[in-house]
Design an enzyme around this catalytic site. Structure first.
Site, short mmCIF file in Angstrom:
data_model
loop_
_atom_site.label_atom_id
_atom_site.label_comp_id
_atom_site.label_asym_id
_atom_site.label_seq_id
_atom_site.Cartn_x
_atom_site.Cartn_y
_atom_site.Cartn_z
N ASP A 20 -46.70 -21.56 12.81
CA ASP A 20 -46.72 -21.17 14.10
C ASP A 20 -45.37 -21.35 14.44
O ASP A 20 -45.14 -22.70 15.12
CB ASP A 20 -47.97 -21.28 14.69
CG ASP A 20 -48.09 -20.24 16.06
OD1 ASP A 20 -47.34 -19.46 16.12
OD2 ASP A 20 -48.97 -20.82 16.69
N ASP A 115 -44.11 -14.11 14.63
CA ASP A 115 -44.04 -15.73 14.74
C ASP A 115 -44.81 -16.21 14.04
O ASP A 115 -44.79 -17.76 14.39
CB ASP A 115 -43.90 -16.22 16.27
CG ASP A 115 -45.26 -15.78 16.96
OD1 ASP A 115 -46.18 -15.18 16.43
OD2 ASP A 115 -45.41 -16.24 18.00
N GLU A 116 -45.86 -15.97 13.02
CA GLU A 116 -46.66 -16.65 12.48
C GLU A 116 -46.89 -16.30 10.99
O GLU A 116 -46.98 -15.10 10.56
CB GLU A 116 -48.00 -16.97 13.17
CG GLU A 116 -48.72 -15.63 13.43
CD GLU A 116 -50.01 -16.17 14.03
OE1 GLU A 116 -50.81 -17.00 13.54
OE2 GLU A 116 -50.26 -15.08 14.91
#
Length: 366
Positions: A20, A115-116
């Site tokens: 993350d 973003d993960e």
């Protein structure tokens, strides 16, 4: 880093990492303008346009600023907040760079957002060493930090990645699962939102150990399929495999108005403005209106939200105009936001799991 540096001899064959990016949009801006790292920073819409915070750095969070907060409220909490509009093209480029790094290590790979992502390693790989390598490589090559959770399954890996933020690694070994999960607050389970926490608290449920003491049948009787998911998550169990290619399930657009609107004439003007945006997204996804079930969302001036879906309608302008008329007539209030969306029809009847249910006891009428 928390956890042992070497894998235990009796570790599970599965080694799953959840990676993350830390305050991603803000991190990219601080990378490109280092002076921003020393001030409270947020990415979001203008306060005079009823903007909302997308993300913020940790200095801003110290003042209580959070994602999804109204920009105007964020500025009241932190008058010195630097508010930037954001640059999606720049963020997408940084995201691609991060994902390319992750895929170098992956036996299986699943990107879940900009973003993960999840990375599953081969059974013989030292997962902790890989997590540290990923963290160092992203920092060196992309210039931002990531936090990594290492665990035997996706659920635990996601929980672990949030445990040692920012720029940290947290490891949950097989031997530690029972002890770790027993103390875990239910609010830490992905998919359990504030309303769900309140409802569970009414039954005396605050930690996973409280859930463990309840029979499966009791949980299902009280909470339906949500209860079944809770039963297994509270035991640290999750057999979901990584999804290699994610099929688009829904498309939506929405608009927050500079000032509240009221009356069907203004509402229909809003639908007329939103419809071309939604239709363009439908075309870009190579979908057809007949394959989609429409839904609408209305947020009133007091932040109460109502949603309405009709699987017998099509994703056409006329159907949205009819749906929004029904939804807005439910409460005689002025309106601050209207949204139009559509879901793939073959997804409507699919059994949702805990991570797709979101918050129980919400205001949705879908």
């Amino acid at each position: 880093m928390v956890g042992m540096a070497e894998p235990l001899a009796n570790e599970s064959l599965r080694k799953v990492l959840h990676v993350d990016c830390d305050c991603f949009y803000a991190a990219v801006e601080m990378r490109d303008a280092p002076h921003l790292a020393t001030v409270p920073l947020a990415i979001g819409g203008r306060s005079d346009r009823r903007g909302v915070i997308s993300t913020c750095n940790y200095r801003a969070r110290h003042f209580g600023v959070r994602s999804a907060m109204a920009s105007a409220h964020a500025l009241k909490l932190c008058p010195d907040l630097v508010l930037l509009p954001g640059n999606m093209e720049k963020y997408k480029l940084a995201s691609r760079q991060v994902m390319e790094i992750l895929q170098q290590y992956a036996w299986q790979f699943e990107q879940v957002s900009v973003d993960e992502a999840y990375v599953e390693l081969t059974p013989t790989t030292n997962a902790v060493a890989v997590a540290e390598q990923i963290r160092a490589q992203v920092k060196a090559e992309v210039g931002i930090t990531v936090s990594v959770g290492v665990a035997p399954n996706k659920f635990l890996a996601k929980v672990a990645s949030d445990w040692n933020k920012p720029d940290g690694v947290y490891v949950i070994h097989d031997a530690d699962v029972e002890h770790f999960v027993a103390k875990l607050p239910v609010k830490k389970i992905p998919g359990v939102g504030p309303k769900a926490v309140e409802r569970l608290a009414r039954y005396g449920i605050q930690t996973c150990s409280d859930i463990q003491s309840m029979p499966l049948k009791m949980l299902i009787d009280r909470f339906g399929r949500f209860g079944r998911a809770l039963y297994y998550r509270a035991r640290g169990e999750d057999d979901r495999m990584l999804v290699q290619s994610r099929k688009r399930k829904s498309i939506s657009v929405e608009s927050t108005f500079p000032s509240d609107i009221s009356g069907q004439a203004e509402v229909q003007l809003a639908v007329q403005a939103l419809w071309p945006r939604l239709f363009k997204r439908i075309q870009s996804a190579q979908l057809k209106p007949k394959d989609l079930a429409p839904f609408v969302k209305v947020k009133f001036h007091d932040f109460q939200v109502t949603t309405l879906a009709d699987t017998h309608r099509l994703a056409t302008y006329d159907d949205y105009a009819a749906l929004i008329q029904q939804a807005t007539q439910r409460q005689p209030k002025s309106i601050r936001l209207i949204g139009l969306g559509a879901r793939l029809r073959d997804e409507d009847s699919r059994q949702l799991d805990l991570f797709e249910l979101g918050d129980i006891n919400g205001t949705s009428d879908e």
